[in-house]
Design a protein around this motif. Structure first.
Motif, short mmCIF file in Angstrom:
data_model
loop_
_atom_site.label_atom_id
_atom_site.label_comp_id
_atom_site.label_asym_id
_atom_site.label_seq_id
_atom_site.Cartn_x
_atom_site.Cartn_y
_atom_site.Cartn_z
N GLU A 1 26.23 27.85 -21.73
CA GLU A 1 26.88 28.97 -21.03
C GLU A 1 26.12 29.38 -19.76
O GLU A 1 26.72 29.74 -18.76
N HIS A 2 24.80 29.29 -19.79
CA HIS A 2 23.99 29.76 -18.67
C HIS A 2 23.29 28.63 -17.92
O HIS A 2 22.26 28.86 -17.29
N GLY A 3 23.80 27.41 -17.99
CA GLY A 3 23.18 26.32 -17.25
C GLY A 3 23.22 25.00 -18.01
O GLY A 3 24.09 24.78 -18.85
N ILE A 4 22.25 24.16 -17.70
CA ILE A 4 22.17 22.85 -18.37
C ILE A 4 20.78 22.68 -18.97
O ILE A 4 19.81 23.28 -18.52
N SER A 5 20.71 21.84 -19.97
CA SER A 5 19.45 21.46 -20.59
C SER A 5 19.37 19.95 -20.51
O SER A 5 20.39 19.26 -20.65
N THR A 6 18.19 19.43 -20.28
CA THR A 6 18.04 17.99 -20.13
C THR A 6 16.83 17.48 -20.89
O THR A 6 15.86 18.21 -21.08
N THR A 7 16.91 16.23 -21.29
CA THR A 7 15.80 15.60 -21.99
C THR A 7 14.79 15.01 -21.01
O THR A 7 13.70 14.63 -21.40
N LEU A 8 15.17 14.92 -19.74
CA LEU A 8 14.30 14.36 -18.70
C LEU A 8 13.92 15.43 -17.69
O LEU A 8 14.65 16.40 -17.50
N ASN A 9 12.79 15.21 -17.02
CA ASN A 9 12.43 16.13 -15.94
C ASN A 9 12.80 15.51 -14.59
O ASN A 9 13.25 14.36 -14.52
N GLU A 10 12.60 16.25 -13.53
CA GLU A 10 12.97 15.80 -12.19
C GLU A 10 12.30 14.47 -11.83
O GLU A 10 12.92 13.58 -11.26
N VAL B 1 22.99 9.39 -10.15
CA VAL B 1 22.66 10.75 -10.57
C VAL B 1 23.75 11.30 -11.50
O VAL B 1 23.45 11.92 -12.52
N SER B 2 24.99 11.04 -11.15
CA SER B 2 26.11 11.51 -11.98
C SER B 2 26.04 10.90 -13.39
O SER B 2 26.19 11.61 -14.40
N LEU B 3 25.77 9.60 -13.47
CA LEU B 3 25.65 8.95 -14.78
C LEU B 3 24.45 9.47 -15.56
O LEU B 3 24.53 9.68 -16.78
N LEU B 4 23.33 9.67 -14.87
CA LEU B 4 22.13 10.19 -15.54
C LEU B 4 22.38 11.59 -16.08
O LEU B 4 21.95 11.92 -17.19
N MET B 5 23.05 12.41 -15.29
CA MET B 5 23.33 13.78 -15.75
C MET B 5 24.26 13.76 -16.95
O MET B 5 24.05 14.49 -17.93
N ARG B 6 25.28 12.93 -16.88
CA ARG B 6 26.24 12.86 -17.98
C ARG B 6 25.58 12.41 -19.28
O ARG B 6 25.91 12.91 -20.36
N SER B 7 24.64 11.48 -19.19
CA SER B 7 24.05 10.93 -20.41
C SER B 7 22.77 11.64 -20.86
O SER B 7 22.31 11.40 -21.97
N ASN B 8 22.22 12.50 -20.02
CA ASN B 8 20.93 13.12 -20.36
C ASN B 8 20.91 14.64 -20.27
O ASN B 8 19.85 15.24 -20.32
N THR B 9 22.07 15.26 -20.14
CA THR B 9 22.10 16.72 -20.06
C THR B 9 23.16 17.28 -20.99
O THR B 9 24.12 16.61 -21.35
N LYS B 10 22.95 18.54 -21.37
CA LYS B 10 23.93 19.28 -22.14
C LYS B 10 24.23 20.57 -21.40
O LYS B 10 23.32 21.21 -20.87
N ARG B 11 25.50 20.92 -21.35
CA ARG B 11 25.93 22.12 -20.65
C ARG B 11 25.95 23.29 -21.63
O ARG B 11 26.45 23.17 -22.75
#
Length: 114
Positions: free
Chosen positions: A75-84, A63-73
């Motif tokens: 100011e108000h949260g994160i954005s991701t290219t993948l869904n849950e 999960v940590s690796l997926l978040m690091r490679s598929n999300t952007k931080r």
């Protein structure tokens, strides 16, 4: 099998030296081996508890690796290219027991299993 003679070989392959060698032996000990070799008072400990802990660590690492490679931080949260569902499917595939078993076999570590 005299597992203790394989400890230096295993440690060299995984590039980690165990302070407590009994944990390494336990990691390679199946419950069926324990059932066959238990005496009344002592016997080898199976890898089931370590497997439970390891599964949790593996899941967290994935999960940590997926978040690091598929999300952007932002100011108000994160954005991701993948869904849950995508994250769940990838994590499930990477931590699948048959996939992990094939990886273990490809690394030649199954020969140490008790």
């Amino acid at each position: 099998m005299d597992f203790k003679k394989y400890i230096p070989e295993i440690e060299k392959k995984i590039r980690y030296k165990f302070k407590d060698k009994s944990l390494l032996m336990q990691a390679f000990t199946r419950s069926s081996y324990c059932n066959e070799h238990k005496s009344r008072t002592t016997g080898p400990a199976s890898n089931e508890v370590l497997e439970f802990f390891g599964d949790s660590v593996l899941s967290t690492s994935i999960v940590s690796l997926l978040m690091r490679s598929n999300t952007k931080r932002f100011e108000h949260g994160i954005s991701t290219t993948l869904n849950e569902g995508d994250f769940s499917a990838i994590r499930s595939k990477l931590s699948d027991k048959s996939n992990l078993s094939r990886t273990t076999a490809s690394l030649g570590r199954e020969k140490y299993l008790l």
